[in-house]
Design an enzyme around this catalytic site. Structure first.
Site, mmCIF file in Angstrom:
data_model
loop_
_atom_site.group_PDB
_atom_site.id
_atom_site.type_symbol
_atom_site.label_atom_id
_atom_site.label_comp_id
_atom_site.label_asym_id
_atom_site.label_seq_id
_atom_site.Cartn_x
_atom_site.Cartn_y
_atom_site.Cartn_z
ATOM 1 C CE LYS A 41 -1.506 1.466 4.158
ATOM 2 N NZ LYS A 41 -1.246 2.843 4.592
ATOM 3 C CG ASN A 42 2.346 2.689 3.566
ATOM 4 O OD1 ASN A 42 1.187 3.048 3.353
ATOM 5 N ND2 ASN A 42 2.780 2.402 4.785
ATOM 6 N NE ARG A 111 -1.298 11.913 8.457
ATOM 7 C CZ ARG A 111 -1.511 13.093 9.021
ATOM 8 N NH1 ARG A 111 -2.665 13.373 9.546
ATOM 9 N NH2 ARG A 111 -0.555 13.999 9.064
ATOM 10 C CB CYS A 135 -3.586 11.224 12.456
ATOM 11 S SG CYS A 135 -2.953 9.585 12.230
ATOM 12 N NE ARG A 140 0.844 9.906 10.267
ATOM 13 C CZ ARG A 140 0.364 8.934 9.499
ATOM 14 N NH1 ARG A 140 -0.824 8.446 9.737
ATOM 15 N NH2 ARG A 140 1.071 8.444 8.518
ATOM 16 C CB ILE A 142 3.430 18.817 7.193
ATOM 17 C CG1 ILE A 142 2.756 20.132 7.632
ATOM 18 C CG2 ILE A 142 2.408 17.717 7.042
ATOM 19 C CD1 ILE A 142 2.602 21.086 6.480
ATOM 20 C CG ASP A 326 3.411 0.970 9.664
ATOM 21 O OD1 ASP A 326 2.950 1.826 10.442
ATOM 22 O OD2 ASP A 326 3.826 1.251 8.523
ATOM 23 N NE ARG A 418 -7.228 4.531 5.413
ATOM 24 C CZ ARG A 418 -6.868 5.739 5.808
ATOM 25 N NH1 ARG A 418 -7.292 6.201 6.958
ATOM 26 N NH2 ARG A 418 -6.091 6.481 5.072
HETATM 27 N N1 EPU Z 1 7.309 13.943 11.353
HETATM 28 C C1 EPU Z 1 7.602 15.210 11.789
HETATM 29 N N2 EPU Z 1 7.612 16.215 10.859
HETATM 30 C C2 EPU Z 1 7.356 15.995 9.547
HETATM 31 C C3 EPU Z 1 7.069 14.678 9.109
HETATM 32 C C4 EPU Z 1 7.055 13.670 10.052
HETATM 33 O O1 EPU Z 1 7.825 15.450 12.967
HETATM 34 O O2 EPU Z 1 7.372 16.933 8.754
HETATM 35 C C5 EPU Z 1 7.263 12.856 12.345
HETATM 36 C C6 EPU Z 1 5.859 12.228 12.396
HETATM 37 O O3 EPU Z 1 5.020 12.980 13.250
HETATM 38 C C7 EPU Z 1 6.167 10.853 12.912
HETATM 39 C C8 EPU Z 1 7.549 10.530 12.322
HETATM 40 O O4 EPU Z 1 8.109 11.801 11.950
HETATM 41 O O5 EPU Z 1 6.270 10.889 14.291
HETATM 42 C C9 EPU Z 1 7.543 9.612 11.130
HETATM 43 O O6 EPU Z 1 6.715 10.165 10.137
HETATM 44 P P1 EPU Z 1 6.871 9.807 8.598
HETATM 45 O O7 EPU Z 1 6.829 11.074 7.826
HETATM 46 O O8 EPU Z 1 8.008 8.884 8.385
HETATM 47 O O9 EPU Z 1 5.514 9.015 8.347
HETATM 48 P P2 EPU Z 1 4.495 9.136 7.154
HETATM 49 O O10 EPU Z 1 5.223 9.328 5.875
HETATM 50 O O11 EPU Z 1 3.425 10.099 7.512
HETATM 51 C C10 EPU Z 1 4.524 6.583 6.585
HETATM 52 C C11 EPU Z 1 3.516 5.514 6.472
HETATM 53 C C12 EPU Z 1 3.020 5.099 7.832
HETATM 54 C C13 EPU Z 1 4.205 4.643 8.664
HETATM 55 C C14 EPU Z 1 5.255 5.744 8.725
HETATM 56 C C15 EPU Z 1 6.504 5.345 9.485
HETATM 57 C C16 EPU Z 1 2.400 5.940 4.396
HETATM 58 C C17 EPU Z 1 1.163 6.338 3.672
HETATM 59 N N3 EPU Z 1 2.374 5.976 5.698
HETATM 60 O O12 EPU Z 1 3.857 7.692 7.180
HETATM 61 O O13 EPU Z 1 2.153 3.998 7.619
HETATM 62 O O14 EPU Z 1 3.772 4.331 9.973
HETATM 63 O O15 EPU Z 1 5.628 6.146 7.396
HETATM 64 O O16 EPU Z 1 7.073 4.220 8.904
HETATM 65 O O17 EPU Z 1 3.397 5.585 3.783
HETATM 66 C C18 EPU Z 1 0.344 2.582 8.039
HETATM 67 O O18 EPU Z 1 0.569 2.048 6.945
HETATM 68 O O19 EPU Z 1 -0.439 2.079 8.894
HETATM 69 C C19 EPU Z 1 1.023 3.813 8.378
HETATM 70 C C20 EPU Z 1 0.597 4.645 9.330
#
Ligand code: EPU
Length: 437
Positions: A41-42, A111, A135, A140, A142, A326, A418
């Site tokens: 998925k991701n 997201r 969430c 989470r 940005i 995950d 999902r």
């Molecule tokens: N973070 C920040 N600032 C940012 C971005 C992230 O502080 O600008 C923090 C987040 O709050 C979090 C950590 O960094 O605490 C990791 O976030 P990351 O950006 O790596 O996560 P993501 O890209 O939002 C993806 C997966 C998640 C998975 C995470 C970590 C997708 C769609 N989602 O999320 O998958 O848990 O990486 O591996 O790819 C799931 O599949 O159930 C899922 C939640």
């Protein structure tokens, strides 16, 4: 003109499901047999977003039929892409995309759709993308997406819940990420594809899904090297250098891990096909530490043998290649019915222990202290009515239900749909007494 074609219907349970819909499991059956893992998925969601860079047709293979995939298709169609979903495949023609605004009603449901920001900015030099909003698992933020894109030359501000990004041009530079965020790495990497000069991302996320995304970009004519390592280098190309291409989605490592842990919770012997063991070292390592026998039979085939009496372990979730957040919830269900006391520490998300209260309803002995869960294994979990709070919590409750005495009823299934394709059918094929009604 926009066309909206979908040859495959979304999973029947798209969107919030009826209150009475549930998965029922009569636990206690040892898993036995062979199961095939679906595409990740991701990976799919990010590659779909990246297809916005291309004036041409991008084809993705090994695509699971998930509600998130259909939702991302809606986002792309909203922007003007023609998206066709057929059995195991998504075709995206982004040639006529002219819109650069992703609205709240779509982004708030998924997201990952925030990942259109980088490609839109690269292609149109402007983007307006809704902030994803709340969430269940954590804050989470940005901020890292924002900092990185600004370093490439974008002006960005947030107004009334939307991120506005614009630039005259993007210019490559060296960007250090304070955390190896997947989403930030992806957005910056995709924006840099059409930037002038070279961009270097240091402390990049190293997840296999990032590598898969870079492979897609390279297949369509971009120039990315180092994906999957700490340092990613992107040499900017011109929009006319990009063209359509076909790529294969990598196997879903979370799904493979879920099967491994389910087999450990119930005991049994299963063969997992279509997986990539190289993406699962930390997951397999923990399974072996707990006493499971894991062998790699052939490329992509993992055999799992477990006697249902697993040893306790300590786990800390960390970015790849460490133990994935995950799979924290699914492995908690295993240690909840293993011997001894295990400690699970969650370092990625602030609020990813939502499954704990539900596991306690099933008889688990879990104490939470800060970001750690102290899990004292009990001889048997008991079936109960439980509700999933997010995707991975749903998987955890299924793993617990498969091992428990009696019947478990799980609601909140829209989370499961999902990210897992026909999970109950796959477990039924492994001999589990599981059905949906
Ligand atoms: N973070 C920040 N600032 C940012 C971005 C992230 O502080 O600008 C923090 C987040 O709050 C979090 C950590 O960094 O605490 C990791 O976030 P990351 O950006 O790596 O996560 P993501 O890209 O939002 C993806 C997966 C998640 C998975 C995470 C970590 C997708 C769609 N989602 O999320 O998958 O848990 O990486 O591996 O790819 C799931 O599949 O159930 C899922 C939640």
């Amino acid at each position: 003109m926009k066309q909206e074609i979908s040859r495959v219907d979304p999973p029947a349970k798209q969107g919030p499901v009826e209150a009475e819909e549930r998965i029922l499991i009569r636990g206690g059956k040892k898993l036995k047999g062979t199961v095939r893992v679906s595409g990740a998925k991701n990976s799919v969601l990010k590659i779909m977003a990246a297809a916005l860079l291309v004036k041409g047709v991008s084809v993705l293979k090994n695509v699971p039929n998930l509600t998130d995939v259909h939702m991302m298709a809606e986002v792309l169609r909203h922007l003007g892409a023609v998206v066709t979903i057929s059995e195991g495949e998504v075709e995206i023609d982004a040639t006529n995309v002219q819109d650069f605004e992703a609205p709240y009603e779509l982004v708030s449901q998924l997201r990952a759709s925030f990942n259109v920001l980088g490609p839109l900015l690269a292609r149109f030099h402007q983007a307006k993308v809704s902030l994803p909003g709340g969430c269940a698992i954590g804050e989470r933020r940005i901020d890292l997406h924002e900092k990185g894109l600004k370093q490439l030359g974008a002006e960005m501000h947030i107004d009334h819940g939307y991120v506005y990004a614009s630039c005259k041009k993007l210019v490559g530079t060296r960007i250090y990420l304070e955390k190896p965020s997947n989403g930030a790495t992806e957005n910056i990497m995709l924006a840099a594809v059409l930037a002038e000069g070279t961009t270097i991302i240091e402390n990049a996320a190293q997840e296999p899904e990032i590598t898969n995304l870079a492979d897609f970009v390279n297949a369509v004519g971009g120039k990315i090297s180092g994906a999957g390592t700490y340092t990613i280098t992107i040499d900017g190309v011109k929009p006319e250098d990009l063209h359509g291409a076909t790529v294969e989605t990598i196997p879903d490592r979370c799904e493979a891990g879920t099967f491994i842990y389910a087999c450990m919770a119930t005991g049994g012997e299963i063969t997992i096909e279509g997986a990539n063991p190289h993406h699962l070292y930390s997951v397999i390592n923990k399974a072996q530490e707990m006493g499971a026998e894991i062998s790699i039979l052939a490329p992509g085939t993992i055999k799992v043998k477990a006697d249902g009496k697993m040893k306790p372990i300590d786990i800390t979730t960390v970015p790849y290649p460490g133990f994935p957040t995950d799979l924290q919830a699914p492995i908690m269900s295993v240690v909840a019915c293993s011997e001894g006391t295990s400690i699970i520490t969650e370092t990625i998300y602030e609020n990813r222990f939502m499954q704990v209260a539900e596991l306690r309803r099933m008889g688990a002995d879990i104490a939470l202290t800060g970001n750690a869960a102290v899990v004292k294994g009990v001889p048997k979990l008991m079936g109960a009515e439980v509700k999933a709070s997010d995707l991975r919590a749903a998987a955890a409750l299924i793993v617990a239900g498969l091992a428990a005495d009696g019947v478990t009823e799980i609601t909140g299934l829209h989370h499961l749909d999902r990210g897992y394709e026909k999970l109950e059918d796959k477990f039924r094929a492994l001999g589990a007494d599981i059905w949906r009604r």
